[in-house]
Design a protein around this motif. Structure first.
Motif, PDB file in Angstrom:
ATOM      1  N   ASP A   1      38.725  38.887  27.980  1.00  0.00           N
ATOM      2  CA  ASP A   1      37.962  38.375  26.834  1.00  0.00           C
ATOM      3  C   ASP A   1      36.978  37.296  27.289  1.00  0.00           C
ATOM      4  N   TYR A   2      37.423  36.434  28.197  1.00  0.00           N
ATOM      5  CA  TYR A   2      36.538  35.363  28.670  1.00  0.00           C
ATOM      6  C   TYR A   2      35.325  35.958  29.388  1.00  0.00           C
ATOM      7  N   VAL A   3      35.594  36.926  30.246  1.00  0.00           N
ATOM      8  CA  VAL A   3      34.498  37.561  30.994  1.00  0.00           C
ATOM      9  C   VAL A   3      33.523  38.228  30.013  1.00  0.00           C
ATOM     10  N   HIS A   4      34.075  38.915  29.028  1.00  0.00           N
ATOM     11  CA  HIS A   4      33.213  39.557  28.021  1.00  0.00           C
ATOM     12  C   HIS A   4      32.410  38.518  27.233  1.00  0.00           C
ATOM     13  N   SER A   5      33.030  37.362  26.974  1.00  0.00           N
ATOM     14  CA  SER A   5      32.328  36.336  26.174  1.00  0.00           C
ATOM     15  C   SER A   5      31.080  35.822  26.897  1.00  0.00           C
ATOM     16  N   LYS A   6      31.035  36.042  28.212  1.00  0.00           N
ATOM     17  CA  LYS A   6      29.851  35.628  28.994  1.00  0.00           C
ATOM     18  C   LYS A   6      28.825  36.749  29.082  1.00  0.00           C
ATOM     19  N   GLY A   7      29.091  37.843  28.386  1.00  0.00           N
ATOM     20  CA  GLY A   7      28.152  38.968  28.420  1.00  0.00           C
ATOM     21  C   GLY A   7      28.310  39.824  29.671  1.00  0.00           C
ATOM     22  N   LEU A   8      29.461  39.682  30.346  1.00  0.00           N
ATOM     23  CA  LEU A   8      29.707  40.462  31.565  1.00  0.00           C
ATOM     24  C   LEU A   8      30.745  41.544  31.297  1.00  0.00           C
ATOM     25  N   LYS A   9      30.941  42.426  32.270  1.00  0.00           N
ATOM     26  CA  LYS A   9      31.970  43.460  32.164  1.00  0.00           C
ATOM     27  C   LYS A   9      33.077  43.172  33.170  1.00  0.00           C
ATOM     28  N   PHE A  10      34.255  43.704  32.867  1.00  0.00           N
ATOM     29  CA  PHE A  10      35.415  43.369  33.694  1.00  0.00           C
ATOM     30  C   PHE A  10      35.948  44.590  34.424  1.00  0.00           C
ATOM     31  N   GLY A  11      36.227  44.409  35.718  1.00  0.00           N
ATOM     32  CA  GLY A  11      36.794  45.494  36.518  1.00  0.00           C
ATOM     33  C   GLY A  11      38.132  45.101  37.106  1.00  0.00           C
ATOM     34  N   ILE A  12      38.981  46.094  37.322  1.00  0.00           N
ATOM     35  CA  ILE A  12      40.309  45.835  37.878  1.00  0.00           C
ATOM     36  C   ILE A  12      40.578  46.840  38.986  1.00  0.00           C
ATOM     37  N   TYR A  13      41.651  46.591  39.734  1.00  0.00           N
ATOM     38  CA  TYR A  13      41.971  47.396  40.927  1.00  0.00           C
ATOM     39  C   TYR A  13      43.365  47.989  40.814  1.00  0.00           C
ATOM     40  N   ASN A  14      43.515  49.206  41.262  1.00  0.00           N
ATOM     41  CA  ASN A  14      44.836  49.729  41.601  1.00  0.00           C
ATOM     42  C   ASN A  14      44.670  50.825  42.642  1.00  0.00           C
ATOM     43  N   CYS A  15      45.716  51.583  42.838  1.00  0.00           N
ATOM     44  CA  CYS A  15      45.753  52.470  43.988  1.00  0.00           C
ATOM     45  C   CYS A  15      46.434  53.779  43.599  1.00  0.00           C
ATOM     46  N   ALA A  16      45.958  54.873  44.228  1.00  0.00           N
ATOM     47  CA  ALA A  16      46.524  56.198  43.921  1.00  0.00           C
ATOM     48  C   ALA A  16      47.944  56.369  44.482  1.00  0.00           C
ATOM     49  N   GLY A  17      48.337  55.493  45.399  1.00  0.00           N
ATOM     50  CA  GLY A  17      49.644  55.631  46.040  1.00  0.00           C
ATOM     51  C   GLY A  17      50.754  54.922  45.284  1.00  0.00           C
ATOM     52  N   ASN A  18      51.956  54.900  45.911  1.00  0.00           N
ATOM     53  CA  ASN A  18      53.104  54.214  45.297  1.00  0.00           C
ATOM     54  C   ASN A  18      52.895  52.713  45.243  1.00  0.00           C
ATOM     55  N   LYS A  19      52.229  52.212  46.245  1.00  0.00           N
ATOM     56  CA  LYS A  19      51.933  50.776  46.299  1.00  0.00           C
ATOM     57  C   LYS A  19      50.474  50.582  46.665  1.00  0.00           C
ATOM     58  N   THR A  20      49.941  49.447  46.276  1.00  0.00           N
ATOM     59  CA  THR A  20      48.569  49.127  46.665  1.00  0.00           C
ATOM     60  C   THR A  20      48.562  48.786  48.149  1.00  0.00           C
ATOM     61  N   CYS A  21      47.377  48.564  48.694  1.00  0.00           N
ATOM     62  CA  CYS A  21      47.284  48.242  50.121  1.00  0.00           C
ATOM     63  C   CYS A  21      47.989  46.921  50.432  1.00  0.00           C
ATOM     64  N   ALA A  22      48.029  46.011  49.467  1.00  0.00           N
ATOM     65  CA  ALA A  22      48.706  44.732  49.716  1.00  0.00           C
ATOM     66  C   ALA A  22      50.163  44.772  49.230  1.00  0.00           C
ATOM     67  N   GLY A  23      50.655  45.943  48.832  1.00  0.00           N
ATOM     68  CA  GLY A  23      52.087  46.086  48.540  1.00  0.00           C
ATOM     69  C   GLY A  23      52.505  45.893  47.090  1.00  0.00           C
ATOM     70  N   TYR A  24      51.566  45.858  46.165  1.00  0.00           N
ATOM     71  CA  TYR A  24      51.894  45.718  44.736  1.00  0.00           C
ATOM     72  C   TYR A  24      52.088  47.111  44.128  1.00  0.00           C
ATOM     73  N   PRO A  25      52.632  47.207  42.901  1.00  0.00           N
ATOM     74  CA  PRO A  25      52.913  48.538  42.348  1.00  0.00           C
ATOM     75  C   PRO A  25      51.658  49.396  42.210  1.00  0.00           C
ATOM     76  N   GLY A  26      51.703  50.608  42.763  1.00  0.00           N
ATOM     77  CA  GLY A  26      50.576  51.537  42.657  1.00  0.00           C
ATOM     78  C   GLY A  26      50.707  52.377  41.400  1.00  0.00           C
ATOM     79  N   SER A  27      49.705  53.239  41.179  1.00  0.00           N
ATOM     80  CA  SER A  27      49.681  54.007  39.921  1.00  0.00           C
ATOM     81  C   SER A  27      50.308  55.394  40.050  1.00  0.00           C
ATOM     82  N   ARG A  28      50.745  55.777  41.230  1.00  0.00           N
ATOM     83  CA  ARG A  28      51.259  57.143  41.395  1.00  0.00           C
ATOM     84  C   ARG A  28      52.393  57.418  40.395  1.00  0.00           C
TER      85      ARG A  28
END
Ligand code: GLA
Length: 404
Positions: free
Chosen positions: A101-128
């Motif tokens: 919401d804060y990013v949008h309030s500045k007139g910008l768009k927001f992007g996020i990261y995840n990974c097709a595998g079981n875990k992300t490259c840094a070891g967090y939960p992936g989306s598989r």
């Protein structure tokens, strides 16, 4: 009644069959910022808000940068009891929606990261196995962009895995730009147009002119190794589907001339322009490069034709990009460390792009020549173009036909 049910089933099937990426996004190369190159997993709510503020204060937003993308490291190590992803409560104490919401309030768009595998490259939960659930959550938060990585993907087929996430994003009904981060291992340029809006073409970038740094199974690549590796896949890039040469290292320690070349080349190659530096402390020189409207206008040309190497004379490389309305951009790069004088006779060096079939016809037409970094008109194509280009620097010019 039966007919009604049949019609409903047919409509649902049609919807399913027509699952596709969001239309009308990224018609010109996307512009934004990503946290990874500078911050790694050391990210939090305050940083995002400060970066959003800096977008506006430095003029980057006005120059066209739009997406603020949080890379790996935003999640807690485990999903919750309903298998939903959870933002790390220490880094994001107010959850992700508040940040978006804060990013949008500045007139910008927001992007996020995840990974097709079981875990992300840094070891967090992936989306598989959780693709639809994760996509729905992002849409609820108001996410506009998903960077989707390729670590820990044993036995997955790349095209199929990206298709599943594309369809999951489509099912949310929210237009979400889909950024494929598969490093070029499975030729994503061959199937990427159907699946997403941009695809990484190499492993990770590093802030140097011409180095490679090995990490066992893969290497980070400097600016020129990336360009040289992927200069020939230009036919796959175009409006809505771009070769992504990686987040930029402008402002991350290379000399200013090299930063100018790096930026010019990402522009010429129609790469997404995703900054990777600390916008809160960027120097005036860095901001001047990144906000140069005349250079950015070349990136955002509506034809979206990736540049090619017109001539390589060792010390001097001349890259050419055909643009709308018969205009052309050239990046004349001094690859050596010493200054080089150029004396360029346009009539001696015919310019023709076999891919687009466009040519520069200096015999039939006269073109004005504009120096884009220095905001100066130079001679026209009737005269030789003479200049001295400092070592590892660039003369970037735009040619406009006098008669259109
Ligand atoms: C991969 C990607 C990088 C970054 C990291 C995060 O290496 O290529 O751009 O997203 O993962 O862990």
């Amino acid at each position: 009644m039966k007919k009604g049910i049949l019609l409903l089933v047919a409509a649902l099937l049609a919807l399913h069959v027509s699952a596709q990426k969001a239309e009308n996004l990224a018609l010109t190369p996307p512009m934004g910022w990503n946290s990874w190159n500078t911050f790694g997993t050391d990210i939090n709510e305050k940083l995002v808000k400060d970066i959003a503020d800096a977008f506006v204060e430095t003029g980057l937003k006005d120059a066209g940068y739009e997406y603020l993308v949080l890379d790996d490291g935003w999640m807690a190590m485990e999903r919750d009891e309903n298998y939903n992803l959870v933002p790390d409560p220490k880094k994001f104490p107010n959850g992700m929606k508040a940040v978006v919401d804060y990013v949008h309030s500045k007139g910008l768009k927001f992007g996020i990261y995840n990974c097709a595998g079981n875990k992300t490259c840094a070891g967090y939960p992936g989306s598989r196995g959780f693709e639809y659930q994760d996509a729905k959550l992002y849409a609820e938060w108001g996410v506009d962009f998903l960077k989707y990585d390729w670590c820990n993907t044993e036995n997955l087929n790349a095209k199929g895995a990206y298709q599943t996430m594309r369809d999951a994003l489509h099912a949310t009904g929210r237009p979400i730009l889909f950024s494929i981060c598969e490093w070029g291992d499975n030729d994503p340029w061959k199937w990427g147009e159907e699946m997403g809006h941009m695809w990484r073409v190499t492993g990770d970038i590093i802030n140097c002119w011409d180095c490679k740094v090995g990490h066992g199974t893969w290497s980070s690549l400097g600016v020129w190794p990336i360009i040289k590796l992927r200069k020939d896949i230009r036919k796959y890039s175009g409006p809505g589907h771009w070769n992504d040469f990686d987040m930029m290292e402008v402002g991350n320690g290379m000399p200013v001339g090299q930063d100018r070349v790096h930026f010019a080349m990402w522009v010429m190659l129609s790469s997404p322009l995703i900054m990777g530096n600390d916008l809160r402390s960027a120097s005036e020189e860095t901001i001047e490069i990144l906000t140069n409207e005349e250079v950015i206008a070349v990136s955002q040309d509506k034809l979206g034709i990736q540049a090619y190497c017109h001539s390589d004379e060792g010390k001097i490389e001349m890259w050419a990009k055909p643009m709308a309305d018969g205009e052309w951009a050239f990046a004349i790069v001094n690859m050596s460390e010493e200054p080089v004088e150029i004396d360029h006779d346009w009539s001696w060096h015919p310019v023709k792009d076999d891919l687009s079939g466009r040519s520069l016809s200096v015999e039939q037409n006269e073109y004005t020549i504009r120096d884009l970094y220095n905001h100066k008109d130079l001679v026209t194509t009737k005269k030789n173009l003479k200049a001295t280009i400092p070592g590892h620097d660039v003369l970037m010019i735009r040619l406009t036909p006098k008669k259109k």
